[in-house]
Design a protein around this motif. Structure first.
Motif, short mmCIF file in Angstrom:
data_model
loop_
_atom_site.label_atom_id
_atom_site.label_comp_id
_atom_site.label_asym_id
_atom_site.label_seq_id
_atom_site.Cartn_x
_atom_site.Cartn_y
_atom_site.Cartn_z
N TYR A 17 0.83 -1.19 0.00
CA TYR A 17 0.00 0.00 0.00
C TYR A 17 0.87 1.26 0.00
O TYR A 17 1.79 1.40 0.80
CB TYR A 17 -0.95 0.04 1.20
CG TYR A 17 -1.83 1.26 1.15
CD1 TYR A 17 -2.93 1.29 0.30
CD2 TYR A 17 -1.53 2.39 1.88
CE1 TYR A 17 -3.73 2.41 0.20
CE2 TYR A 17 -2.32 3.52 1.80
CZ TYR A 17 -3.42 3.53 0.95
OH TYR A 17 -4.18 4.66 0.85
N GLY A 18 0.59 2.16 -0.92
CA GLY A 18 1.32 3.42 -1.01
C GLY A 18 2.60 3.35 -1.82
O GLY A 18 3.24 4.37 -2.04
N GLN A 20 4.76 3.30 -5.00
CA GLN A 20 4.69 3.73 -6.38
C GLN A 20 5.67 2.90 -7.22
O GLN A 20 6.47 2.13 -6.68
CB GLN A 20 5.05 5.22 -6.49
CG GLN A 20 4.18 6.14 -5.67
CD GLN A 20 2.79 6.31 -6.22
OE1 GLN A 20 2.55 6.14 -7.41
NE2 GLN A 20 1.84 6.64 -5.36
N ARG A 86 -0.09 6.21 -8.96
CA ARG A 86 -0.87 4.98 -8.78
C ARG A 86 -2.28 5.36 -8.36
O ARG A 86 -2.46 6.20 -7.46
CB ARG A 86 -0.25 4.08 -7.73
CG ARG A 86 0.96 3.34 -8.22
CD ARG A 86 0.68 1.84 -8.16
NE ARG A 86 1.61 1.12 -8.99
CZ ARG A 86 2.61 0.37 -8.53
NH1 ARG A 86 2.80 0.27 -7.24
NH2 ARG A 86 3.39 -0.26 -9.36
N ASN A 88 -5.72 5.75 -6.59
CA ASN A 88 -6.18 5.71 -5.20
C ASN A 88 -5.04 5.74 -4.18
O ASN A 88 -5.21 5.27 -3.06
CB ASN A 88 -7.07 4.49 -4.95
CG ASN A 88 -8.32 4.53 -5.79
OD1 ASN A 88 -8.91 5.58 -5.98
ND2 ASN A 88 -8.71 3.38 -6.33
N GLN A 89 -3.88 6.25 -4.55
CA GLN A 89 -2.76 6.37 -3.62
C GLN A 89 -2.18 7.78 -3.71
O GLN A 89 -1.87 8.25 -4.80
CB GLN A 89 -1.68 5.34 -3.93
CG GLN A 89 -2.14 3.93 -3.69
CD GLN A 89 -1.04 2.91 -3.90
OE1 GLN A 89 0.13 3.24 -4.01
NE2 GLN A 89 -1.43 1.66 -3.95
N SER A 91 0.52 10.77 -3.42
CA SER A 91 1.92 10.90 -3.83
C SER A 91 2.38 12.32 -3.54
O SER A 91 1.55 13.22 -3.37
CB SER A 91 2.00 10.57 -5.33
OG SER A 91 3.04 11.23 -5.97
#
Length: 176
Positions: A17-18, A20, A86, A88-89, A91
């Motif tokens: 999760y998170g 890139q 990405r 839904n994440q 940055s």
């Protein structure tokens, strides 16, 4: 206090999760152009190992000398944003939108946060091409706290939250 290379080698936790795509020189140049800043080399060293994601539990807190809305003695760094797009994440590239949305000062580059509280590279004193300090912003209380003179010094002071003396304010408030 840990040395930067020691922390860097074990900085990232498990999970995707998170995270890139792997960081490239072109992505760094594009991010710096879009944000209008020069990113610290120490940050880029860590992002070249893994481009964002969960921070290892041994480095998930920054000790403070004063209480914050989060805790009596630290602020959290459970995850750190990378550079990319990405779905839904968040940055670092989302910084301009998030600064406007949460009414934060500028110029900043947001590293971690949830809207109510942020850890950011703070370029207000050094200028967009300088070496930024690292600052904690609490948008609910409209407060800020300088954590470290630069990103490398910030990383070298990271610690495990459970090694610090106080639980988070959120956990403490829920305790009868």
């Amino acid at each position: 206090m840990a040395r930067f290379d020691e922390v860097k080698a074990t900085f990232w936790g498990k999970g995707l999760y998170g995270v890139q795509s792997p960081l490239t020189d072109a992505a760094v140049q594009e991010a710096e152009a879009q944000l209008g800043i020069r990113l610290p080399s120490a940050l880029l060293e860590i992002l070249r190992i893994q481009n964002g994601g969960q921070v290892a539990s041994q480095w998930n807190a920054f000790p403070t000398k004063v209480p914050t809305s989060w805790s009596k003695d630290h602020v959290p760094l459970e995850e750190m944003m990378g550079i990319g797009r990405r779905e839904n994440q968040l940055s670092l590239l989302d910084t301009p939108y998030l600064i406007e949305e949460w009414e934060l000062p500028s110029p900043l580059a947001l590293l971690s946060g949830d809207g109510h509280c942020w850890i950011a590279l703070d370029y207000r004193s050094c200028g967009r091409q300088g070496e930024p300090s690292v600052t904690w912003f609490d948008t609910d209380e409209n407060t800020e706290l300088t954590l470290a003179a630069d990103f490398k010094a910030f990383v070298e002071q990271l610690n495990r939250a459970e090694n610090l003396g106080a639980d988070s304010a959120n956990e403490t408030a829920a305790t009868p």
